[in-house]
Write a protein that holds these residues in place. Structure first.
Motif, PDB file in Angstrom:
ATOM      1  N   THR A 179       0.840  -1.208   0.000  1.00  0.00           N
ATOM      2  CA  THR A 179       0.000   0.000   0.000  1.00  0.00           C
ATOM      3  C   THR A 179       0.873   1.255   0.000  1.00  0.00           C
ATOM      4  OG1 THR A 179      -1.673  -1.210   1.228  1.00  0.00           O
ATOM      5  CG2 THR A 179      -1.869   1.183   1.214  1.00  0.00           C
ATOM      6  N   VAL A 180       1.918   1.248   0.832  1.00  0.00           N
ATOM      7  CA  VAL A 180       2.813   2.417   0.879  1.00  0.00           C
ATOM      8  C   VAL A 180       3.508   2.595  -0.474  1.00  0.00           C
ATOM      9  CG1 VAL A 180       4.931   3.328   1.928  1.00  0.00           C
ATOM     10  CG2 VAL A 180       3.171   2.264   3.371  1.00  0.00           C
ATOM     11  N   PHE A 181       3.978   1.463  -1.056  1.00  0.00           N
ATOM     12  CA  PHE A 181       4.690   1.552  -2.339  1.00  0.00           C
ATOM     13  C   PHE A 181       3.760   2.074  -3.425  1.00  0.00           C
ATOM     14  CE2 PHE A 181       8.397   0.617  -4.780  1.00  0.00           C
ATOM     15  CZ  PHE A 181       7.923   0.356  -6.065  1.00  0.00           C
ATOM     16  N   GLU A 182       2.551   1.512  -3.486  1.00  0.00           N
ATOM     17  CA  GLU A 182       1.582   1.954  -4.511  1.00  0.00           C
ATOM     18  C   GLU A 182       1.254   3.434  -4.349  1.00  0.00           C
ATOM     19  OE1 GLU A 182      -0.990  -2.140  -5.396  1.00  0.00           O
ATOM     20  OE2 GLU A 182      -1.847  -0.490  -4.230  1.00  0.00           O
ATOM     21  N   THR A 183       1.105   3.872  -3.103  1.00  0.00           N
ATOM     22  CA  THR A 183       0.801   5.294  -2.868  1.00  0.00           C
ATOM     23  C   THR A 183       1.951   6.165  -3.365  1.00  0.00           C
ATOM     24  OG1 THR A 183      -0.379   4.588  -0.885  1.00  0.00           O
ATOM     25  CG2 THR A 183       0.073   6.948  -1.106  1.00  0.00           C
ATOM     26  N   GLY A 184       3.178   5.739  -3.080  1.00  0.00           N
ATOM     27  CA  GLY A 184       4.348   6.483  -3.562  1.00  0.00           C
ATOM     28  C   GLY A 184       4.359   6.548  -5.088  1.00  0.00           C
ATOM     29  N   LEU A 244       5.403   2.570 -15.604  1.00  0.00           N
ATOM     30  CA  LEU A 244       5.822   1.179 -15.825  1.00  0.00           C
ATOM     31  C   LEU A 244       5.326   0.280 -14.695  1.00  0.00           C
ATOM     32  CD1 LEU A 244       9.446   1.736 -17.191  1.00  0.00           C
ATOM     33  CD2 LEU A 244       7.504   0.714 -18.425  1.00  0.00           C
ATOM     34  N   PHE A 245       5.342   0.796 -13.460  1.00  0.00           N
ATOM     35  CA  PHE A 245       4.829  -0.020 -12.344  1.00  0.00           C
ATOM     36  C   PHE A 245       3.323  -0.234 -12.500  1.00  0.00           C
ATOM     37  CE2 PHE A 245       4.655  -1.976  -8.279  1.00  0.00           C
ATOM     38  CZ  PHE A 245       3.409  -1.621  -7.756  1.00  0.00           C
ATOM     39  N   LEU A 246       2.603   0.864 -12.826  1.00  0.00           N
ATOM     40  CA  LEU A 246       1.146   0.739 -13.005  1.00  0.00           C
ATOM     41  C   LEU A 246       0.854  -0.211 -14.171  1.00  0.00           C
ATOM     42  CD1 LEU A 246       0.170   4.498 -12.486  1.00  0.00           C
ATOM     43  CD2 LEU A 246      -0.333   2.601 -10.932  1.00  0.00           C
ATOM     44  N   TYR A 247       1.667  -0.156 -15.213  1.00  0.00           N
ATOM     45  CA  TYR A 247       1.544  -1.073 -16.349  1.00  0.00           C
ATOM     46  C   TYR A 247       1.722  -2.513 -15.858  1.00  0.00           C
ATOM     47  CZ  TYR A 247       2.949  -3.568 -20.602  1.00  0.00           C
ATOM     48  OH  TYR A 247       3.042  -4.498 -21.612  1.00  0.00           O
ATOM     49  N   TRP A 248       2.778  -2.741 -15.072  1.00  0.00           N
ATOM     50  CA  TRP A 248       3.042  -4.106 -14.548  1.00  0.00           C
ATOM     51  C   TRP A 248       1.857  -4.603 -13.720  1.00  0.00           C
ATOM     52  CZ3 TRP A 248       3.479  -5.487  -9.309  1.00  0.00           C
ATOM     53  CH2 TRP A 248       3.882  -6.804  -9.076  1.00  0.00           C
ATOM     54  N   GLU A 249       1.271  -3.697 -12.929  1.00  0.00           N
ATOM     55  CA  GLU A 249       0.158  -4.096 -12.060  1.00  0.00           C
ATOM     56  C   GLU A 249      -1.073  -4.517 -12.866  1.00  0.00           C
ATOM     57  OE1 GLU A 249      -0.338  -2.425  -7.659  1.00  0.00           O
ATOM     58  OE2 GLU A 249      -0.894  -0.995  -9.225  1.00  0.00           O
ATOM     59  N   GLN A 363       1.893 -10.453  -7.539  1.00  0.00           N
ATOM     60  CA  GLN A 363       2.872 -10.425  -6.450  1.00  0.00           C
ATOM     61  C   GLN A 363       4.261 -10.200  -7.040  1.00  0.00           C
ATOM     62  OE1 GLN A 363       1.983 -10.171  -3.399  1.00  0.00           O
ATOM     63  NE2 GLN A 363      -0.165 -10.410  -4.094  1.00  0.00           N
ATOM     64  N   ALA A 364       5.009  -9.287  -6.451  1.00  0.00           N
ATOM     65  CA  ALA A 364       6.362  -9.007  -6.954  1.00  0.00           C
ATOM     66  C   ALA A 364       7.323 -10.105  -6.489  1.00  0.00           C
ATOM     67  CB  ALA A 364       6.831  -7.647  -6.453  1.00  0.00           C
ATOM     68  N   THR A 365       8.122 -10.602  -7.421  1.00  0.00           N
ATOM     69  CA  THR A 365       9.141 -11.619  -7.072  1.00  0.00           C
ATOM     70  C   THR A 365      10.504 -10.948  -7.122  1.00  0.00           C
ATOM     71  OG1 THR A 365       9.394 -12.123  -9.395  1.00  0.00           O
ATOM     72  CG2 THR A 365       7.730 -13.413  -8.185  1.00  0.00           C
ATOM     73  N   ALA A 366      11.541 -11.735  -6.815  1.00  0.00           N
ATOM     74  CA  ALA A 366      12.900 -11.160  -6.850  1.00  0.00           C
ATOM     75  C   ALA A 366      13.192 -10.628  -8.254  1.00  0.00           C
ATOM     76  CB  ALA A 366      13.904 -12.225  -6.450  1.00  0.00           C
ATOM     77  N   SER A 367      12.730 -11.352  -9.279  1.00  0.00           N
ATOM     78  CA  SER A 367      13.034 -10.882 -10.646  1.00  0.00           C
ATOM     79  C   SER A 367      12.242  -9.611 -10.971  1.00  0.00           C
ATOM     80  CB  SER A 367      12.712 -11.972 -11.664  1.00  0.00           C
ATOM     81  OG  SER A 367      11.328 -12.009 -11.900  1.00  0.00           O
ATOM     82  N   ALA A 370      14.334  -6.968  -9.560  1.00  0.00           N
ATOM     83  CA  ALA A 370      15.561  -6.805 -10.370  1.00  0.00           C
ATOM     84  C   ALA A 370      15.237  -6.024 -11.641  1.00  0.00           C
ATOM     85  CB  ALA A 370      16.127  -8.181 -10.702  1.00  0.00           C
ATOM     86  N   TRP A 371      14.145  -6.408 -12.298  1.00  0.00           N
ATOM     87  CA  TRP A 371      13.728  -5.681 -13.514  1.00  0.00           C
ATOM     88  C   TRP A 371      13.441  -4.221 -13.181  1.00  0.00           C
ATOM     89  CZ3 TRP A 371      14.221  -6.050 -18.384  1.00  0.00           C
ATOM     90  CH2 TRP A 371      14.320  -7.307 -19.006  1.00  0.00           C
ATOM     91  N   GLY A 372      12.696  -4.020 -12.090  1.00  0.00           N
ATOM     92  CA  GLY A 372      12.350  -2.653 -11.680  1.00  0.00           C
ATOM     93  C   GLY A 372      13.595  -1.816 -11.433  1.00  0.00           C
ATOM     94  N   ALA A 373      14.571  -2.408 -10.752  1.00  0.00           N
ATOM     95  CA  ALA A 373      15.812  -1.667 -10.464  1.00  0.00           C
ATOM     96  C   ALA A 373      16.554  -1.349 -11.763  1.00  0.00           C
ATOM     97  CB  ALA A 373      16.689  -2.508  -9.534  1.00  0.00           C
ATOM     98  N   ALA A 374      16.582  -2.330 -12.687  1.00  0.00           N
ATOM     99  CA  ALA A 374      17.276  -2.095 -13.967  1.00  0.00           C
ATOM    100  C   ALA A 374      16.568  -0.996 -14.760  1.00  0.00           C
ATOM    101  CB  ALA A 374      17.307  -3.397 -14.764  1.00  0.00           C
ATOM    102  N   GLU A 375      15.234  -1.046 -14.795  1.00  0.00           N
ATOM    103  CA  GLU A 375      14.479  -0.007 -15.524  1.00  0.00           C
ATOM    104  C   GLU A 375      14.731   1.366 -14.902  1.00  0.00           C
ATOM    105  OE1 GLU A 375      10.653  -2.793 -16.866  1.00  0.00           O
ATOM    106  OE2 GLU A 375      10.495  -1.380 -15.207  1.00  0.00           O
ATOM    107  N   THR A 376      14.725   1.419 -13.573  1.00  0.00           N
ATOM    108  CA  THR A 376      14.950   2.701 -12.893  1.00  0.00           C
ATOM    109  C   THR A 376      16.322   3.249 -13.246  1.00  0.00           C
ATOM    110  OG1 THR A 376      13.563   1.885 -11.106  1.00  0.00           O
ATOM    111  CG2 THR A 376      14.911   3.825 -10.627  1.00  0.00           C
ATOM    112  N   ALA A 377      17.341   2.384 -13.175  1.00  0.00           N
ATOM    113  CA  ALA A 377      18.705   2.835 -13.509  1.00  0.00           C
ATOM    114  C   ALA A 377      18.766   3.287 -14.967  1.00  0.00           C
ATOM    115  CB  ALA A 377      19.681   1.678 -13.258  1.00  0.00           C
TER     116      ALA A 377
END
Ligand code: HEM
Length: 411
Positions: A179-184, A244-249, A363-367, A370-377
């Motif tokens: 919930t906190v992450f989605e709000t952010g 991209l996060f909203l797209y993933w959701e 549900q977010a997995t480790a991958s 990892a994808w999210g971090a790579a996209e952010t970078a």
């Protein structure tokens, strides 16, 4: 859950997939008006704070004129944002799509002690309060600088809290962390869009005659455009990453961008966003370096003047496209993955009219992380490199201009 695992139904009904209408045009137009007014209010105030320093360095009076013009525009949007939010609430209170407006219920619900009531109250009251706070600056050019800056920061806070209230949760869903992450993510999406849209609107307004005197153009526009381009890049990064996060959701793979109504709407939105980025790149790498050279005399200064005349036209086109993105956004109802899942469920349904199942939230997995971090970078990397390249281009133009100016003056 693969349908092949289900026990063979006696007689599969192969029912038609549930309809996923776009919803009445009027409803989205109302949502569009609410988002636009609230975002323009916050963004115009943010721009007034951003370009204050270059305006102070300009010819006497530039700062007061710039601040007054941006504040006046913010006051107009603030006074529109409150009633637009109330109309949206009245529409929901009347029962949603095509059901008219229940203003009495909406008004009674503001600040009624519930979490929803508080958030609705903030959404309606804060932009109007912000507009009243900024009114003195819109009316009086002589307001002390310090008072003006304090009012601008208060107005910006009011605008961002009002905007954020539209997507602030009233309960924890899928765990506190999620919930906190989605709000952010929602705050990044909405605040990024607000500062970008309001800033672009403000730049067009400042390019109109009467705000920046011709003699002050070089001293004001080059640093002002530079500052805004940094803010705009940060906004684009925020919108892209949160998008991209909203797209993933909501979307399970690019195929659903074609096979579902939600996906098609989102696809159109992303395409329009892409075209805004193309215009933004033209601004960043072609116009900005020439505007930077505006301070030089001779040919370079003349070319800078041409670039400055083209600048508001390009920015106005960006504004129109961002407004188009905002118009498409409220048509995003439900989610693509559920629309695809329910269409499939309907094909295998055995009972007429039975409610179709829905998918549990992803549900977010480790991958995923990892994808999210790579996209952010990657997104931040592209923005930093882009900013550096356009800065280098600008400095080269200024050096070139400085080197050729004496020869041009002599001829
Ligand atoms: C200028 C750019 C953009 C603006 C102004 C913008 C604005 C918005 C707004 C206002 C909403 C809420 C709509 C509503 O519920 O009424 C929204 C939702 C959404 N946006 Fe954006 N957006 C932008 C770019 C993007 C991009 C690039 C993506 C994807 C990569 C994206 C993905 C989404 C998604 C998936 C939703 C819906 C979330 C849901 O259904 O709960 N947006 N956007």
């Amino acid at each position: 859950m693969p349908f092949s695992a289900l026990p063979a139904p006696s007689v599969p009904l192969a029912a038609a997939p549930p309809s996923t209408p776009l919803g009445p045009f009027g409803d989205s137009a109302l949502a569009w008006a609410g988002w636009t007014a609230a975002m323009a209010f916050a963004g115009l105030v943010a721009l007034a704070l951003l370009v204050a320093a270059p305006a102070r360095r300009g010819e006497a009076g530039t700062h007061a004129r710039v601040r007054t013009r941006l504040s006046a525009a913010a006051v107009v949007f603030g006074l529109l944002a409150g009633p637009a939010a109330l109309a949206g609430l009245a529409h929901d209170a009347a029962g949603g799509p095509g059901a008219g407006y229940d203003y009495a219920a909406a008004w009674a619900g503001l600040f009624d002690g519930s979490a929803e009531g508080t958030l609705s109250g903030l959404q309606v009251a804060l932009p109007v309060l912000g507009a009243f706070l900024l009114a003195p600056m819109a009316l009086r050019r002589t307001l002390a600088d310090r008072t003006g800056t304090a009012l601008l920061w208060t107005g910006l806070t009011a605008g961002l809290v009002a905007l954020g209230s539209a997507r602030f949760p009233t309960q924890v869903r899928n765990g506190l962390g999620r919930t906190v992450f989605e709000t952010g993510v929602w705050m990044l999406h909405l605040f990024g869009a607000a500062v970008w849209l309001g800033g672009l609107v403000g730049l067009v307004l400042l390019a109109l005659p009467g705000a920046v005197a011709p003699a002050a153009r070089g001293a004001f526009w080059a640093p002002a455009v530079r500052r805004f381009s940094v803010a705009a890049m940060a906004c684009v990064a925020a919108i892209t990453l949160s998008g991209l996060f909203l797209y993933w959701e909501h979307v399970d793979g690019p195929g659903q961008l074609v096979s579902t109504m939600y996906g098609r709407v989102l696809g159109v939105k992303i395409l329009i966003f892409g075209s805004v980025l193309v215009l933004g790149a033209f601004n960043q790498f072609w116009l900005h370096p020439r505007i930077e050279a505006l301070r030089a005399d001779g040919e370079a200064g003349r070319r800078g003047g041409i670039a400055l005349r083209r600048f508001p036209v390009v920015v106005a086109a960006e504004v129109a496209l961002v407004l188009l993105v905002l118009f498409v956004a409220p048509f995003l109802h439900g989610s693509a993955r559920n629309q695809a899942f329910q269409a499939e469920a309907a094909r295998h349904a055995t009972v007429v009219g039975a409610p179709l199942p829905k998918l549990p939230p992803k549900q977010a997995t480790a991958s995923t992380w990892a994808w999210g971090a790579a996209e952010t970078a990657a997104v931040i990397g592209v923005m930093v490199i882009g900013h550096r390249c356009s800065g280098r281009l600008a400095r080269r133009r200024v050096r070139l201009a400085a080197a050729t100016a004496p020869a041009a003056a002599a001829s």
